[in-house]
Design a protein around this motif. Structure first.
Motif, short mmCIF file in Angstrom:
data_model
loop_
_atom_site.label_atom_id
_atom_site.label_comp_id
_atom_site.label_asym_id
_atom_site.label_seq_id
_atom_site.Cartn_x
_atom_site.Cartn_y
_atom_site.Cartn_z
N SER A 43 46.56 -41.46 -17.30
CA SER A 43 47.21 -40.18 -17.48
C SER A 43 47.85 -40.09 -18.87
CB SER A 43 48.27 -39.98 -16.40
OG SER A 43 49.02 -38.82 -16.63
N ASP A 44 48.52 -41.17 -19.29
CA ASP A 44 49.11 -41.22 -20.63
C ASP A 44 48.03 -41.09 -21.70
OD1 ASP A 44 51.66 -41.47 -19.60
OD2 ASP A 44 51.74 -43.66 -19.88
N ALA A 45 46.93 -41.80 -21.52
CA ALA A 45 45.83 -41.76 -22.50
C ALA A 45 45.29 -40.34 -22.63
CB ALA A 45 44.73 -42.73 -22.10
N LYS A 46 45.15 -39.66 -21.52
CA LYS A 46 44.64 -38.29 -21.53
C LYS A 46 45.59 -37.37 -22.30
CE LYS A 46 43.16 -34.51 -18.56
NZ LYS A 46 43.04 -34.00 -17.21
N LYS A 47 46.90 -37.52 -22.07
CA LYS A 47 47.88 -36.69 -22.76
C LYS A 47 47.89 -36.96 -24.27
CE LYS A 47 50.87 -36.04 -18.78
NZ LYS A 47 52.13 -36.43 -18.14
N ILE A 48 47.79 -38.23 -24.65
CA ILE A 48 47.76 -38.56 -26.08
C ILE A 48 46.50 -37.98 -26.72
CG2 ILE A 48 47.62 -40.43 -27.77
CD1 ILE A 48 49.32 -42.11 -25.79
N GLU A 49 45.39 -38.09 -26.02
CA GLU A 49 44.14 -37.52 -26.53
C GLU A 49 44.27 -36.01 -26.70
OE1 GLU A 49 40.68 -37.90 -28.29
OE2 GLU A 49 41.61 -39.66 -27.33
#
Length: 171
Positions: A43-49
């Protein structure tokens, strides 16, 4: 069945006839915790992307490996207002990411935070340069901890400062 012994005996007889191996319930608990952590990281990776695409970052720092290495990732806007914090922040200092978004990183500082280190960080930020520092931060309950920070300015495709990204861990 009048008591649990009858149930246990019946279950043991039934399970013994099956050709599957049962795992103790405790192992499912460990798996559940791991599963939640992986989902939080994704979820964090998706938001950073999403930040990267929306802000049109040019050559963003290698954040995926840092997230996988369990660093806390904090992204601020150019005015140093926190716009994102990874979910593993809670383990480091007791703050939920939602509690710090909209605040300045000063929220983690206190009496024992060294002014010299803060000045070094401020100078690097004002000149849009990367920095590394270890300083005393404070968890939500007021407990001090040594925090190692790698800060990196992030520029958009036009070369303008878009965000600052910090990778943090307990030192």
């Amino acid at each position: 069945m009048t008591n649990f012994k009858d149930y246990d005996d019946a279950n043991a007889l039934f399970s013994g006839q099956l050709k599957i191996k049962a795992l103790p319930l405790l192992s499912w608990d460990f798996y559940g915790i791991y599963y939640q952590e992986v989902n939080a990281m994704l979820s964090d990776a998706k938001k950073i992307e999403e930040f990267s695409v929306a802000a049109q970052w040019e050559n963003p720092p290698e954040w995926k490996a840092r997230l996988e290495e369990d660093h806390v990732v904090v992204i601020t806007d150019p005015e140093l207002t926190i716009v994102f914090a990874s979910r593993n922040m809670f383990r480091m200092n007791g703050y939920n990411p939602e509690e710090v978004v909209g605040k300045k990183p000063k929220v983690f500082q206190g009496m024992a935070t060294a002014p010299i280190v803060k000045q070094k960080i401020k100078k690097a930020i004002s000149t849009e340069q990367p920095f590394t520092a270890t300083l005393i931060n404070y968890s939500k309950d007021g407990t001090p901890y040594n925090c190692y920070i790698e800060g990196v300015p992030v520029f958009n495709k036009k070369g303008k400062l878009s965000h600052f990204m910090a990778f943090e861990k307990v030192a």
